[in-house]
Scaffold this motif. Structure first.
Motif, PDB file in Angstrom:
ATOM      1  N   ALA A 136       0.811  -1.328  -0.124  1.00 20.40           N
ATOM      2  CA  ALA A 136      -0.095   0.007   0.109  1.00 20.40           C
ATOM      3  C   ALA A 136       1.014   1.192  -0.022  1.00 20.40           C
ATOM      4  O   ALA A 136       1.637   1.301   1.005  1.00 20.40           O
ATOM      5  N   ALA A 137       0.900   1.968  -1.031  1.00 17.16           N
ATOM      6  CA  ALA A 137       1.460   3.196  -1.116  1.00 17.16           C
ATOM      7  C   ALA A 137       0.513   4.504  -1.095  1.00 17.16           C
ATOM      8  O   ALA A 137      -0.317   4.736  -1.586  1.00 17.16           O
ATOM      9  N   GLN A 138       1.177   5.529  -0.216  1.00 15.36           N
ATOM     10  CA  GLN A 138       0.476   6.849   0.051  1.00 15.36           C
ATOM     11  C   GLN A 138       1.051   7.865  -0.824  1.00 15.36           C
ATOM     12  O   GLN A 138       2.259   8.183  -0.837  1.00 15.36           O
ATOM     13  N   ILE A 139       0.218   8.678  -1.486  1.00 16.65           N
ATOM     14  CA  ILE A 139       0.919   9.965  -2.373  1.00 16.65           C
ATOM     15  C   ILE A 139       0.094  10.814  -1.775  1.00 16.65           C
ATOM     16  O   ILE A 139      -1.151  10.893  -1.317  1.00 16.65           O
ATOM     17  N   ALA A 140       0.648  12.243  -2.036  1.00 17.81           N
ATOM     18  CA  ALA A 140      -0.126  13.442  -1.561  1.00 17.81           C
ATOM     19  C   ALA A 140       0.141  14.770  -2.797  1.00 17.81           C
ATOM     20  O   ALA A 140       1.450  14.698  -3.293  1.00 17.81           O
ATOM     21  N   GLY A 141      -0.684  15.510  -2.957  1.00 14.57           N
ATOM     22  CA  GLY A 141      -0.530  16.458  -3.913  1.00 14.57           C
ATOM     23  C   GLY A 141      -1.909  17.328  -3.863  1.00 14.57           C
ATOM     24  O   GLY A 141      -2.690  17.157  -3.437  1.00 14.57           O
ATOM     25  N   CYS A 142      -1.617  18.560  -4.723  1.00 17.24           N
ATOM     26  CA  CYS A 142      -2.852  19.281  -5.130  1.00 17.24           C
ATOM     27  C   CYS A 142      -3.037  19.447  -6.444  1.00 17.24           C
ATOM     28  O   CYS A 142      -3.852  20.607  -6.869  1.00 17.24           O
ATOM     29  N   ASP A 143      -2.336  18.687  -7.551  1.00 21.07           N
ATOM     30  CA  ASP A 143      -2.696  18.969  -8.808  1.00 21.07           C
ATOM     31  C   ASP A 143      -3.060  17.458  -9.553  1.00 21.07           C
ATOM     32  O   ASP A 143      -2.344  16.507  -9.397  1.00 21.07           O
ATOM     33  N   PRO A 144      -4.262  17.550 -10.120  1.00 19.51           N
ATOM     34  CA  PRO A 144      -4.826  16.125 -10.642  1.00 19.51           C
ATOM     35  C   PRO A 144      -3.885  15.535 -11.583  1.00 19.51           C
ATOM     36  O   PRO A 144      -3.659  14.186 -11.559  1.00 19.51           O
ATOM     37  N   ALA A 145      -2.946  16.255 -12.500  1.00 16.63           N
ATOM     38  CA  ALA A 145      -2.175  15.673 -13.303  1.00 16.63           C
ATOM     39  C   ALA A 145      -0.890  15.105 -12.492  1.00 16.63           C
ATOM     40  O   ALA A 145      -0.523  13.739 -12.734  1.00 16.63           O
ATOM     41  N   ASP A 146      -0.389  15.939 -11.505  1.00 21.45           N
ATOM     42  CA  ASP A 146       0.665  15.371 -10.817  1.00 21.45           C
ATOM     43  C   ASP A 146       0.175  13.887 -10.003  1.00 21.45           C
ATOM     44  O   ASP A 146       0.903  13.068 -10.038  1.00 21.45           O
ATOM     45  N   MET A 147      -1.218  13.799  -9.548  1.00 24.69           N
ATOM     46  CA  MET A 147      -1.580  12.510  -8.744  1.00 24.69           C
ATOM     47  C   MET A 147      -1.572  11.563  -9.727  1.00 24.69           C
ATOM     48  O   MET A 147      -1.405  10.531  -9.058  1.00 24.69           O
ATOM     49  N   ALA A 148      -2.233  11.786 -10.889  1.00 29.36           N
ATOM     50  CA  ALA A 148      -2.184  10.689 -11.788  1.00 29.36           C
ATOM     51  C   ALA A 148      -0.854  10.121 -12.333  1.00 29.36           C
ATOM     52  O   ALA A 148      -0.688   9.090 -12.312  1.00 29.36           O
ATOM     53  N   GLN A 149       0.046  11.129 -12.325  1.00 26.19           N
ATOM     54  CA  GLN A 149       1.387  10.773 -12.637  1.00 26.19           C
ATOM     55  C   GLN A 149       2.119   9.702 -11.530  1.00 26.19           C
ATOM     56  O   GLN A 149       2.664   8.596 -11.550  1.00 26.19           O
ATOM     57  N   ALA A 150       1.837  10.359 -10.408  1.00 28.80           N
ATOM     58  CA  ALA A 150       2.371   9.471  -9.072  1.00 28.80           C
ATOM     59  C   ALA A 150       1.756   8.208  -9.059  1.00 28.80           C
ATOM     60  O   ALA A 150       2.213   7.349  -8.387  1.00 28.80           O
ATOM     61  N   ALA A 151       0.440   8.248  -9.206  1.00 30.33           N
ATOM     62  CA  ALA A 151      -0.422   6.968  -8.902  1.00 30.33           C
ATOM     63  C   ALA A 151       0.272   5.652 -10.082  1.00 30.33           C
ATOM     64  O   ALA A 151       0.359   4.838  -9.753  1.00 30.33           O
ATOM     65  N   ARG A 152       0.485   6.304 -11.220  1.00 31.14           N
ATOM     66  CA  ARG A 152       1.044   5.401 -12.260  1.00 31.14           C
ATOM     67  C   ARG A 152       2.457   4.994 -11.676  1.00 31.14           C
ATOM     68  O   ARG A 152       2.767   3.893 -11.825  1.00 31.14           O
ATOM     69  N   ARG A 153       3.313   6.023 -11.240  1.00 33.36           N
ATOM     70  CA  ARG A 153       4.686   5.564 -10.747  1.00 33.36           C
ATOM     71  C   ARG A 153       4.432   4.419  -9.578  1.00 33.36           C
ATOM     72  O   ARG A 153       5.076   3.444  -9.499  1.00 33.36           O
ATOM     73  N   ALA A 154       3.539   4.620  -8.557  1.00 32.71           N
ATOM     74  CA  ALA A 154       3.154   3.678  -7.537  1.00 32.71           C
ATOM     75  C   ALA A 154       2.765   2.302  -8.149  1.00 32.71           C
ATOM     76  O   ALA A 154       3.409   1.321  -7.642  1.00 32.71           O
ATOM     77  N   GLU A 155       1.762   2.374  -9.299  1.00 31.76           N
ATOM     78  CA  GLU A 155       1.428   1.114  -9.643  1.00 31.76           C
ATOM     79  C   GLU A 155       2.865   0.454 -10.456  1.00 31.76           C
ATOM     80  O   GLU A 155       2.883  -0.867 -10.088  1.00 31.76           O
ATOM     81  N   GLN A 156       3.455   1.228 -10.932  1.00 38.78           N
ATOM     82  CA  GLN A 156       4.808   0.573 -11.598  1.00 38.78           C
ATOM     83  C   GLN A 156       5.951  -0.101 -10.862  1.00 38.78           C
ATOM     84  O   GLN A 156       6.529  -0.989 -11.127  1.00 38.78           O
ATOM     85  N   ALA A 157       5.767   0.717  -9.577  1.00 37.53           N
ATOM     86  CA  ALA A 157       6.620   0.337  -8.270  1.00 37.53           C
ATOM     87  C   ALA A 157       6.028  -0.950  -7.660  1.00 37.53           C
ATOM     88  O   ALA A 157       6.762  -1.510  -6.800  1.00 37.53           O
ATOM     89  N   GLY A 158       4.893  -1.693  -8.011  1.00 37.31           N
ATOM     90  CA  GLY A 158       4.365  -2.763  -7.447  1.00 37.31           C
ATOM     91  C   GLY A 158       3.115  -2.613  -6.544  1.00 37.31           C
ATOM     92  O   GLY A 158       2.875  -3.501  -5.731  1.00 37.31           O
ATOM     93  N   ALA A 159       2.650  -1.272  -6.324  1.00 41.14           N
ATOM     94  CA  ALA A 159       1.775  -0.980  -5.426  1.00 41.14           C
ATOM     95  C   ALA A 159       0.592  -1.666  -5.771  1.00 41.14           C
ATOM     96  O   ALA A 159       0.124  -1.886  -6.928  1.00 41.14           O
ATOM     97  N   ASP A 160      -0.265  -2.334  -4.389  1.00 44.02           N
ATOM     98  CA  ASP A 160      -1.455  -3.035  -4.786  1.00 44.02           C
ATOM     99  C   ASP A 160      -2.549  -2.036  -4.538  1.00 44.02           C
ATOM    100  O   ASP A 160      -3.787  -2.443  -4.666  1.00 44.02           O
ATOM    101  N   LEU A 161      -2.301  -1.109  -3.447  1.00 46.91           N
ATOM    102  CA  LEU A 161      -3.555  -0.234  -3.411  1.00 46.91           C
ATOM    103  C   LEU A 161      -2.526   1.453  -3.412  1.00 46.91           C
ATOM    104  O   LEU A 161      -1.511   1.325  -2.641  1.00 46.91           O
ATOM    105  N   ILE A 162      -3.367   2.359  -3.658  1.00 50.98           N
ATOM    106  CA  ILE A 162      -2.908   3.669  -3.411  1.00 50.98           C
ATOM    107  C   ILE A 162      -3.804   4.510  -2.697  1.00 50.98           C
ATOM    108  O   ILE A 162      -5.018   4.420  -2.823  1.00 50.98           O
TER     109      ILE A 162
END
Length: 344
Positions: free
Chosen positions: A82-108
């Motif tokens: 489970a990876a936690q991300i934080a931000g205030c820009d939708p595009a940044d959050m989408a990119q961070a979510a993709r990075r987390a998924e690529q890193a093997g996260a099962d839940l964001i």
């Protein structure tokens, strides 16, 4: 090192599902900056935590911060991851979510609860509870960006005049979030006073997705009371787990079986502390790993003292000040050796 996984991980019967993931207990390790490193999460999960969340990762990280973020996103040996991300820009959050998924996260998990000024000053964390339209847009962007489930962690509200966690949870559910966690304080309380577990019930009643209660859970008795007052599906343990990564599993076991798990022998605690320290050196390198480890080392020593082991004050000082990894390892080896009554 003894095989403490076999010694400590009893079968948890309290199994439930969230967003397609199967969770084997009702106690989770909270995301904590500087604390829930990969080595700690491995231990917490092995000892029975249903989920062990990563440190918060900034969605707009770049340069050195980006390298640190990639370290925080690692999840080898932790499943589910489970990876936690934080931000205030939708595009940044989408990119961070993709990075987390690529890193093997099962839940964001999206952080909408951090009260720190360095986070809220950038319109992230609990500052989002003052702008639910932006919060909703961030959740939507994160959910759309990946194929893995998304959860949201929040507070009761910004202050006592704006307890809007139920509304934020409804919006999160509407955008496809599979779970929400509510810390029983407002942002303006920071960590002062006591968490209001009963106030979490309004969020539980507002949504159909599972709600997790967070704040001031120190033991199984607290967890049972939290669940009773809030109506939540599970509890999340934060600061109390520092120096005792087995605590979350102990609580999960007692919630599932109605009785306490057998207390871990000193050899098992020693093995856990040594593995944690070795893991930090492997993850961060010796110099950075030693610095990062100090809060954990102090907590292991203090927890050993609370549990009636003799901890020499001079040895404790060396444990948290030494720049020699071999010396630190030797001091950890000795930490659980002498019960206080024998030292007397």
């Amino acid at each position: 090192m003894d095989n403490f996984a076999q010694q400590t991980c009893s079968v948890i019967s309290d199994v439930w599902r969230v967003g397609g993931l199967t969770l084997d207990g009702r106690a989770m390790l909270a995301p904590m900056a500087g604390i829930t490193d990969l080595a700690m999460r491995r231990l917490a999960r092995r000892f029975g935590a249903a989920l062990a969340f990563s440190e918060m990762v900034a969605a707009d990280a770049s340069g050195r911060d980006r390298r640190e973020s990639l370290l925080r996103l690692r999840g080898e040996g932790v499943s589910p991851h489970a990876a936690q991300i934080a931000g205030c820009d939708p595009a940044d959050m989408a990119q961070a979510a993709r990075r987390a998924e690529q890193a093997g996260a099962d839940l964001i998990d999206i952080n909408m609860g951090c009260p720190a000024r360095r986070v809220t000053g950038g319109a992230a964390g609990s500052a989002l509870m003052r702008d639910l339209d932006l919060a909703q847009a961030l959740i939507a962007a994160t959910v759309r960006a990946t194929k893995i489930p998304v959860s949201v962690k929040m507070r009761l509200g910004w202050d006592r005049d704006a307890l809007n966690a139920p509304e934020l949870a409804r919006r999160a559910e509407g955008e496809g979030a599979v779970m929400v966690t509510v810390h029983g304080r407002t942002r303006n309380q920071f960590y002062k006073g006591e968490a209001d577990w009963a106030a979490i019930r309004a969020t539980v009643e507002a949504v159909k997705i599972p709600v997790v209660a967070n704040g001031d859970c120190r033991n199984a008795a607290d967890a049972r009371r939290m669940l009773e007052l809030s109506g939540a599906r599970a509890v999340m343990i934060g600061r109390a787990a520092l120096g005792q990564p087995w605590l979350v599993g102990d609580i999960a076991h007692e919630l599932a079986h109605g009785e306490a798990r057998q207390k871990l022998p000193a050899a098992t605690r020693r093995a856990a502390a040594l593995e944690h320290f070795a893991g930090l050196l492997d993850i961060f390198g010796e110099a950075h790993g030693l610095r990062h480890a100090r809060k954990h080392l102090a907590a292991y020593a203090d927890q050993a003292a609370r549990e009636n082991f003799f901890v020499d004050p001079r040895a404790r000082r060396r444990l948290v000040e030494s720049d020699d990894a071999r010396e630190v390892e030797a001091l950890l080896q000795d930490l659980y050796d002498t019960p206080r009554k024998e030292a007397a």
